[in-house]
Design a protein around this motif. Structure first.
Motif, PDB file in Angstrom:
ATOM      1  N   ILE A   1       0.841  -1.208   0.000  1.00  0.00           N
ATOM      2  CA  ILE A   1       0.000   0.000   0.000  1.00  0.00           C
ATOM      3  C   ILE A   1       0.868   1.246   0.000  1.00  0.00           C
ATOM      4  O   ILE A   1       0.585   2.212  -0.714  1.00  0.00           O
ATOM      5  CB  ILE A   1      -0.982  -0.021   1.187  1.00  0.00           C
ATOM      6  N   GLU A   2       1.947   1.223   0.760  1.00  0.00           N
ATOM      7  CA  GLU A   2       2.845   2.376   0.788  1.00  0.00           C
ATOM      8  C   GLU A   2       3.516   2.568  -0.571  1.00  0.00           C
ATOM      9  O   GLU A   2       3.668   3.708  -1.036  1.00  0.00           O
ATOM     10  CB  GLU A   2       3.906   2.215   1.878  1.00  0.00           C
ATOM     11  N   GLN A   3       3.887   1.484  -1.233  1.00  0.00           N
ATOM     12  CA  GLN A   3       4.462   1.588  -2.575  1.00  0.00           C
ATOM     13  C   GLN A   3       3.449   2.191  -3.545  1.00  0.00           C
ATOM     14  O   GLN A   3       3.799   3.034  -4.376  1.00  0.00           O
ATOM     15  CB  GLN A   3       4.920   0.217  -3.070  1.00  0.00           C
ATOM     16  N   LYS A   4       2.200   1.760  -3.433  1.00  0.00           N
ATOM     17  CA  LYS A   4       1.130   2.298  -4.289  1.00  0.00           C
ATOM     18  C   LYS A   4       0.934   3.783  -4.002  1.00  0.00           C
ATOM     19  O   LYS A   4       0.792   4.594  -4.917  1.00  0.00           O
ATOM     20  CB  LYS A   4      -0.162   1.513  -4.041  1.00  0.00           C
ATOM     21  N   ARG A   5       0.937   4.145  -2.725  1.00  0.00           N
ATOM     22  CA  ARG A   5       0.788   5.551  -2.324  1.00  0.00           C
ATOM     23  C   ARG A   5       1.913   6.406  -2.926  1.00  0.00           C
ATOM     24  O   ARG A   5       1.663   7.485  -3.472  1.00  0.00           O
ATOM     25  CB  ARG A   5       0.793   5.643  -0.801  1.00  0.00           C
ATOM     26  N   GLN A   6       3.149   5.910  -2.861  1.00  0.00           N
ATOM     27  CA  GLN A   6       4.290   6.639  -3.427  1.00  0.00           C
ATOM     28  C   GLN A   6       4.159   6.787  -4.940  1.00  0.00           C
ATOM     29  O   GLN A   6       4.427   7.847  -5.491  1.00  0.00           O
ATOM     30  CB  GLN A   6       5.601   5.910  -3.094  1.00  0.00           C
ATOM     31  N   MET A   7       3.718   5.704  -5.598  1.00  0.00           N
ATOM     32  CA  MET A   7       3.534   5.745  -7.046  1.00  0.00           C
ATOM     33  C   MET A   7       2.477   6.781  -7.415  1.00  0.00           C
ATOM     34  O   MET A   7       2.659   7.566  -8.345  1.00  0.00           O
ATOM     35  CB  MET A   7       3.136   4.353  -7.557  1.00  0.00           C
ATOM     36  N   LEU A   8       1.375   6.807  -6.672  1.00  0.00           N
ATOM     37  CA  LEU A   8       0.302   7.763  -6.958  1.00  0.00           C
ATOM     38  C   LEU A   8       0.762   9.205  -6.785  1.00  0.00           C
ATOM     39  O   LEU A   8       0.276  10.100  -7.471  1.00  0.00           O
ATOM     40  CB  LEU A   8      -0.913   7.486  -6.067  1.00  0.00           C
ATOM     41  N   SER A   9       1.699   9.421  -5.868  1.00  0.00           N
ATOM     42  CA  SER A   9       2.158  10.798  -5.621  1.00  0.00           C
ATOM     43  C   SER A   9       3.104  11.301  -6.707  1.00  0.00           C
ATOM     44  O   SER A   9       3.385  12.488  -6.763  1.00  0.00           O
ATOM     45  CB  SER A   9       2.838  10.887  -4.252  1.00  0.00           C
ATOM     46  N   THR A  10       3.564  10.392  -7.571  1.00  0.00           N
ATOM     47  CA  THR A  10       4.535  10.811  -8.593  1.00  0.00           C
ATOM     48  C   THR A  10       4.017  10.736 -10.026  1.00  0.00           C
ATOM     49  O   THR A  10       4.704  11.189 -10.928  1.00  0.00           O
ATOM     50  CB  THR A  10       5.814   9.945  -8.501  1.00  0.00           C
ATOM     51  N   VAL A  11       2.828  10.178 -10.240  1.00  0.00           N
ATOM     52  CA  VAL A  11       2.335  10.038 -11.617  1.00  0.00           C
ATOM     53  C   VAL A  11       1.837  11.372 -12.156  1.00  0.00           C
ATOM     54  O   VAL A  11       1.377  12.223 -11.412  1.00  0.00           O
ATOM     55  CB  VAL A  11       1.211   8.968 -11.729  1.00  0.00           C
ATOM     56  N   GLU A  12       1.949  11.511 -13.477  1.00  0.00           N
ATOM     57  CA  GLU A  12       1.480  12.743 -14.107  1.00  0.00           C
ATOM     58  C   GLU A  12      -0.014  12.687 -14.398  1.00  0.00           C
ATOM     59  O   GLU A  12      -0.731  13.640 -14.163  1.00  0.00           O
ATOM     60  CB  GLU A  12       2.261  12.994 -15.402  1.00  0.00           C
ATOM     61  N   LYS A  13      -0.482  11.561 -14.933  1.00  0.00           N
ATOM     62  CA  LYS A  13      -1.898  11.401 -15.268  1.00  0.00           C
ATOM     63  C   LYS A  13      -2.526  10.433 -14.281  1.00  0.00           C
ATOM     64  O   LYS A  13      -2.427   9.224 -14.441  1.00  0.00           O
ATOM     65  CB  LYS A  13      -2.064  10.895 -16.701  1.00  0.00           C
ATOM     66  N   LEU A  14      -3.169  10.967 -13.295  1.00  0.00           N
ATOM     67  CA  LEU A  14      -3.737  10.156 -12.234  1.00  0.00           C
ATOM     68  C   LEU A  14      -4.833   9.222 -12.724  1.00  0.00           C
ATOM     69  O   LEU A  14      -4.944   8.092 -12.258  1.00  0.00           O
ATOM     70  CB  LEU A  14      -4.285  11.072 -11.139  1.00  0.00           C
ATOM     71  N   ASP A  15      -5.640   9.678 -13.695  1.00  0.00           N
ATOM     72  CA  ASP A  15      -6.768   8.872 -14.149  1.00  0.00           C
ATOM     73  C   ASP A  15      -6.339   7.537 -14.748  1.00  0.00           C
ATOM     74  O   ASP A  15      -7.110   6.585 -14.763  1.00  0.00           O
ATOM     75  CB  ASP A  15      -7.649   9.643 -15.131  1.00  0.00           C
ATOM     76  N   GLU A  16      -5.115   7.423 -15.230  1.00  0.00           N
ATOM     77  CA  GLU A  16      -4.622   6.162 -15.785  1.00  0.00           C
ATOM     78  C   GLU A  16      -4.270   5.155 -14.697  1.00  0.00           C
ATOM     79  O   GLU A  16      -4.039   3.989 -14.988  1.00  0.00           O
ATOM     80  CB  GLU A  16      -3.396   6.420 -16.666  1.00  0.00           C
TER      81      GLU A  16
END
Length: 100
Positions: free
Chosen positions: A12-27
């Motif tokens: 979950i923490e890895q997913k949280r970190q990934m979400l904080s760095t993506v440019e297009k969140l909807d993808e």
């Protein structure tokens, strides 16, 4: 159980970190992402999120396999439904090869 819970927290923490760095969140919006954002809004606790993800990981393969089994039996028992499904697949996919 403790090891599994710890592994879920790491994922979950890895997913949280990934979400904080993506440019297009909807993808990247899936159910786990929705849970994380619900926690960020204060709608869920970290424990709620961990439990939901854990249940998805444990329960989903079992319930999915049973559902698919019965779906395949029903399709086999109703050839006209199978024909309609194949037509729809061909309409959508055209000449493309099917992939999992």
């Amino acid at each position: 159980s403790k090891d599994l819970k710890g592994a879920m927290e790491i994922l979950i923490e890895q997913k949280r970190q990934m979400l904080s760095t993506v440019e297009k969140l909807d993808e990247h919006m899936d159910f786990a992402s929705q849970l994380i954002f619900a926690q960020n809004r204060g709608d869920l606790t970290a424990e709620n999120v961990n439990q939901c993800v854990l249940e998805m990981m444990i329960a989903a393969p079992d319930t999915l396999s049973v559902t698919l089994f019965f779906m395949l039996i029903l399709i086999a028992e109703h050839p006209t439904v199978e024909e309609e499904m194949m037509k729809e697949i061909e309409t959508v996919m055209g000449k493309q090869e099917l992939q999992s």
